[in-house]
Scaffold this motif. Sequence first.
Motif, PDB file in Angstrom:
ATOM      1  N   GLU A 225       0.825  -1.204   0.000  1.00 13.93           N
ATOM      2  CA  GLU A 225       0.000   0.000   0.000  1.00 13.93           C
ATOM      3  C   GLU A 225       0.860   1.255   0.000  1.00 13.93           C
ATOM      4  O   GLU A 225       1.911   1.315   0.624  1.00 13.93           O
ATOM      5  CB  GLU A 225      -0.920   0.020   1.225  1.00 13.93           C
ATOM      6  CG  GLU A 225      -1.934  -1.116   1.246  1.00 13.93           C
ATOM      7  CD  GLU A 225      -2.956  -1.006   0.120  1.00 13.93           C
ATOM      8  OE1 GLU A 225      -3.200   0.110  -0.353  1.00 13.93           O
ATOM      9  OE2 GLU A 225      -3.480  -2.055  -0.285  1.00 13.93           O
ATOM     10  N   VAL A 226       0.392   2.250  -0.729  1.00 11.09           N
ATOM     11  CA  VAL A 226       0.921   3.602  -0.576  1.00 11.09           C
ATOM     12  C   VAL A 226      -0.268   4.464  -0.169  1.00 11.09           C
ATOM     13  O   VAL A 226      -1.322   3.960   0.162  1.00 11.09           O
ATOM     14  CB  VAL A 226       1.566   4.128  -1.885  1.00 11.09           C
ATOM     15  CG1 VAL A 226       2.839   3.353  -2.153  1.00 11.09           C
ATOM     16  CG2 VAL A 226       0.623   4.010  -3.054  1.00 11.09           C
ATOM     17  N   ASP A 227      -0.123   5.774  -0.191  1.00  7.64           N
ATOM     18  CA  ASP A 227      -1.230   6.629   0.207  1.00  7.64           C
ATOM     19  C   ASP A 227      -2.320   6.614  -0.863  1.00  7.64           C
ATOM     20  O   ASP A 227      -2.296   5.820  -1.791  1.00  7.64           O
ATOM     21  CB  ASP A 227      -0.732   8.045   0.490  1.00  7.64           C
ATOM     22  CG  ASP A 227       0.053   8.615  -0.689  1.00  7.64           C
ATOM     23  OD1 ASP A 227      -0.298   8.290  -1.834  1.00  7.64           O
ATOM     24  OD2 ASP A 227       0.983   9.382  -0.458  1.00  7.64           O
ATOM     25  N   GLU A 228      -3.275   7.499  -0.738  1.00  8.03           N
ATOM     26  CA  GLU A 228      -4.427   7.477  -1.638  1.00  8.03           C
ATOM     27  C   GLU A 228      -4.119   7.950  -3.054  1.00  8.03           C
ATOM     28  O   GLU A 228      -4.995   7.934  -3.910  1.00  8.03           O
ATOM     29  CB  GLU A 228      -5.551   8.343  -1.046  1.00  8.03           C
ATOM     30  CG  GLU A 228      -6.074   7.833   0.288  1.00  8.03           C
ATOM     31  CD  GLU A 228      -7.176   8.714   0.819  1.00  8.03           C
ATOM     32  OE1 GLU A 228      -8.312   8.626   0.301  1.00  8.03           O
ATOM     33  OE2 GLU A 228      -6.897   9.502   1.725  1.00  8.03           O
TER      34      GLU A 228
ATOM     35  N   ALA B  83       7.532   2.187  -3.444  1.00  6.41           N
ATOM     36  CA  ALA B  83       6.529   3.245  -3.505  1.00  6.41           C
ATOM     37  C   ALA B  83       6.534   3.925  -4.867  1.00  6.41           C
ATOM     38  O   ALA B  83       5.482   4.322  -5.385  1.00  6.41           O
ATOM     39  CB  ALA B  83       6.780   4.280  -2.397  1.00  6.41           C
ATOM     40  N   ILE B  84       7.716   4.060  -5.452  1.00  5.05           N
ATOM     41  CA  ILE B  84       7.825   4.620  -6.802  1.00  5.05           C
ATOM     42  C   ILE B  84       7.112   3.713  -7.798  1.00  5.05           C
ATOM     43  O   ILE B  84       6.333   4.170  -8.648  1.00  5.05           O
ATOM     44  CB  ILE B  84       9.309   4.792  -7.212  1.00  5.05           C
ATOM     45  CG1 ILE B  84      10.003   5.829  -6.326  1.00  5.05           C
ATOM     46  CG2 ILE B  84       9.423   5.173  -8.681  1.00  5.05           C
ATOM     47  CD1 ILE B  84       9.475   7.226  -6.468  1.00  5.05           C
ATOM     48  N   LYS B  85       7.351   2.418  -7.707  1.00  4.90           N
ATOM     49  CA  LYS B  85       6.727   1.486  -8.644  1.00  4.90           C
ATOM     50  C   LYS B  85       5.206   1.505  -8.512  1.00  4.90           C
ATOM     51  O   LYS B  85       4.486   1.517  -9.523  1.00  4.90           O
ATOM     52  CB  LYS B  85       7.266   0.073  -8.427  1.00  4.90           C
ATOM     53  CG  LYS B  85       8.714  -0.093  -8.854  1.00  4.90           C
ATOM     54  CD  LYS B  85       9.132  -1.560  -8.837  1.00  4.90           C
ATOM     55  CE  LYS B  85      10.551  -1.716  -9.355  1.00  4.90           C
ATOM     56  NZ  LYS B  85      10.944  -3.141  -9.475  1.00  4.90           N
ATOM     57  N   MET B  86       4.699   1.505  -7.291  1.00  4.37           N
ATOM     58  CA  MET B  86       3.257   1.562  -7.122  1.00  4.37           C
ATOM     59  C   MET B  86       2.702   2.882  -7.654  1.00  4.37           C
ATOM     60  O   MET B  86       1.613   2.923  -8.234  1.00  4.37           O
ATOM     61  CB  MET B  86       2.886   1.380  -5.649  1.00  4.37           C
ATOM     62  CG  MET B  86       1.383   1.284  -5.399  1.00  4.37           C
ATOM     63  SD  MET B  86       0.600  -0.072  -6.318  1.00  4.37           S
ATOM     64  CE  MET B  86       1.100  -1.474  -5.323  1.00  4.37           C
ATOM     65  N   GLY B  87       3.468   3.965  -7.473  1.00  2.00           N
ATOM     66  CA  GLY B  87       3.053   5.250  -8.025  1.00  2.00           C
ATOM     67  C   GLY B  87       2.994   5.223  -9.540  1.00  2.00           C
ATOM     68  O   GLY B  87       2.091   5.822 -10.145  1.00  2.00           O
TER      69      GLY B  87
END
Length: 216
Positions: free
Chosen positions: A37-40, A102-106
Amino acid sequence: MTGKEIYKIWAPTEAKWVDWVRPVPFVGINESFEGYEVDEFLIPKINYIKEPISDMAIIIDLPGNNSIKEGIALAKIGFRPIPIYNGTDEQNGATATVDNRAIKMGLIKGALELKKIEIPDNAPPAFLLDTNRMNRYKMDQSVFDNSWDIYAQDMPSAEYFLKNGINKIMVRGESIQKDLKKILYTFQTKGIQIFWINEYENIKQVRLIKPKEKDF
């Protein structure tokens, strides 16, 4: 979506500047992401620029995937976001100095947003960087150092920018970090004007001082 499909959304074949989209974060993007999970992933409202400026490129240098969010906001007004992240992931169970997951999920969530936006093929570029890339602080020897720097070959040359009508580059970030400053100083010597904007001040032109020899 596969990593290749996500990459193609960020780097459509016909679009200008996409040759500089770094493939590194898209490799293995389907691995170990279920439940991560990352933020919204809320897209910010930007007020420092209202429309694309044909002779200006932007470099967004913000922490983590905040640069991706701002890149999407710029895409909505006509810029082409170009992710140039070059970090690697730590091994499963390890602790790292930079959170590249987090970069990849972004990039995954950003691709879903990009699919909704029509960007002209000749749109000016907004290059995306993670300010945390130079985080080399290790609490102990077990921490994996996956920090990285941006180098001249990771971006278009000054000559290429000028040939394609770009004579201004604006950095959006808390400061101009030393790896980026080395590149931009060279651009400055070749006639490209450098600007800077953070969250609280107005856009201002800056004159970079030549880095020390050991920094080259």
